[in-house]
Scaffold this active site. Structure first.
Site, PDB file in Angstrom:
ATOM      1  N   TYR A   1      -6.921 -10.841  -9.519  1.00  0.00           N
ATOM      2  CA  TYR A   1      -7.929 -11.347  -8.303  1.00  0.00           C
ATOM      3  C   TYR A   1      -8.181 -10.232  -7.363  1.00  0.00           C
ATOM      4  CZ  TYR A   1      -5.366 -15.162 -10.515  1.00  0.00           C
ATOM      5  OH  TYR A   1      -4.968 -16.192 -11.290  1.00  0.00           O
TER       6      TYR A   1
ATOM      7  N   TYR B   1      -8.707 -27.135 -19.266  1.00  0.00           N
ATOM      8  CA  TYR B   1      -8.284 -26.058 -18.518  1.00  0.00           C
ATOM      9  C   TYR B   1      -6.815 -26.263 -17.648  1.00  0.00           C
ATOM     10  CZ  TYR B   1      -8.375 -22.966 -14.111  1.00  0.00           C
ATOM     11  OH  TYR B   1      -8.055 -22.190 -13.321  1.00  0.00           O
TER      12      TYR B   1
ATOM     13  N   LYS C   1      -5.292 -17.235 -19.406  1.00  0.00           N
ATOM     14  CA  LYS C   1      -6.766 -17.019 -19.509  1.00  0.00           C
ATOM     15  C   LYS C   1      -7.165 -15.938 -20.206  1.00  0.00           C
ATOM     16  CE  LYS C   1      -7.467 -18.813 -14.687  1.00  0.00           C
ATOM     17  NZ  LYS C   1      -7.503 -18.450 -13.243  1.00  0.00           N
TER      18      LYS C   1
ATOM     19  N   VAL D   1      -0.155 -17.954 -10.949  1.00  0.00           N
ATOM     20  CA  VAL D   1       0.678 -18.439  -9.559  1.00  0.00           C
ATOM     21  C   VAL D   1       1.704 -18.923  -9.936  1.00  0.00           C
ATOM     22  CG1 VAL D   1      -1.522 -18.474  -8.152  1.00  0.00           C
ATOM     23  CG2 VAL D   1      -0.648 -20.652  -9.723  1.00  0.00           C
TER      24      VAL D   1
ATOM     25  N   SER E   1      -2.530 -18.824 -14.692  1.00  0.00           N
ATOM     26  CA  SER E   1      -3.850 -17.949 -15.096  1.00  0.00           C
ATOM     27  C   SER E   1      -3.399 -17.050 -16.183  1.00  0.00           C
ATOM     28  CB  SER E   1      -4.278 -17.296 -13.950  1.00  0.00           C
ATOM     29  OG  SER E   1      -4.946 -18.350 -13.162  1.00  0.00           O
TER      30      SER E   1
END
Length: 309
Positions: free
Chosen positions: A243, A191, A67, A261, A64
């Site tokens: 998160y 993605y 992103k 992660v 992530s």
């Protein structure tokens, strides 16, 4: 001022001896192969000085953290129109939650949860074929890190494609609400592949330097984004980058940051340094357990928290 290299090496040594290392992610089978004993830390200051320790040159799946860079690319393509499709508020929910998405009619809460990042990926894809879109993302990462050897870990990407049922559910739900324009399988393919980019702490810290210096890489002088946009990306990293553990990270570390992660964290000390840390063991929120502890110690010893010393 403490010596940066000494502080980085001390923290790496302290982390190496800790028995509490978190749990390596297993829901993507390929990530379960990571060594829970691994730990790397790199800090690159405004002068380009690199302080590195531990497994700082071992590639890992950035997941992530990618992103941050897809958000930067998408903002460059469509500007603030992006925020019509994705929100900017913390989610307070797990990164792959579908409950909030249903409640808010397909508009993801922010670009760093999975649904939001899938929507951002879809925006990038709208101008390209999937292979071209992925190539643009990868070239952007290589350009920022000044390293053309950065590549996608195809084994991780294949593992995500085989097991990404929840992400497929998120994408299909957004498609039903008109948030996703392209075929769902194309958007998910891009993605999964950009999340599977493999980088070292050194490469990642280099790639994030523009966010620490008002949108410009101070070593090359290249302006990646305008200062206002860099500031806003940092703001979303601070409030949403971890998160439902984002508040805890801001409370303890006090820097904008984005986790993955795979166990990596990219953190930004505005005006001072770009920081990358990697330890594969995760906490309950899916963030690197030792990575967060190491960054907390780093900001405390150097007085780098954006909230003061």
């Amino acid at each position: 001022m403490p010596d940066l290299t000494s502080v980085v090496q001390e923290i790496a040594e302290e982390m190496r001896e800790r028995p509490d290392r978190g749990e390596v992610a297993t829901y993507i089978p390929e990530l379960a192969r990571a060594d829970p004993k691994a730990f790397g830390l790199v800090v690159i200051d405004a002068d380009g000085q690199v302080a590195a320790a531990g497994d700082s040159d071992v590639p890992f799946s950035i997941q992530s953290i990618s992103k941050v860079f897809t958000l930067t690319l998408a903002l460059g393509m469509v500007g603030d129109r992006l925020w019509r499709r994705v929100g900017r508020e913390p989610s307070g929910s797990p990164f792959n939650s579908i409950v909030q998405l249903e409640y808010e009619r397909g508009i993801p809460r922010n670009p760093f949860i999975n649904a939001g990042a899938i929507a951002v990926t879809d925006l990038i894809l709208s101008r390209h074929q999937p292979r071209e879109a992925l190539g643009e993302i990868l070239r952007f990462m290589q350009f920022l890190a000044q390293d053309s050897s950065i590549a996608i870990d195809e084994a991780v990407a294949a593992s995500e494609l085989r097991t990404g049922f929840r992400n497929a559910a998120l994408a299909n739900f957004m498609k039903a609400h008109g948030v996703i324009d392209n075929p769902v399988e194309y958007t998910l393919g891009v993605y999964f592949h950009h999340c599977a980019i493999a980088m070292t702490c050194r490469q990642l810290a280099e790639a994030g330097r523009f966010l620490a210096h008002s949108g410009r890489n101070p070593s090359t002088g290249h302006l990646v984004v305008q200062p206002e946009r860099a500031r806003r990306i940092n703001a979303v990293m601070l409030t949403c980058g971890h998160y439902d553990g984002s508040g805890e990270f801001a409370f303890r570390v006090g820097l904008p940051g984005k986790s993955g992660v795979g166990g990596g964290i990219l953190a930004v000390a505005p005006g001072r340094a770009s920081i990358a840390v990697w330890s594969p063991g995760l906490d309950a929120s899916g963030n690197s357990h030792l990575g967060r502890i190491a960054l907390e110690r780093l900001t405390k010893r150097l007085g780098w928290s954006i909230f003061g010393q």
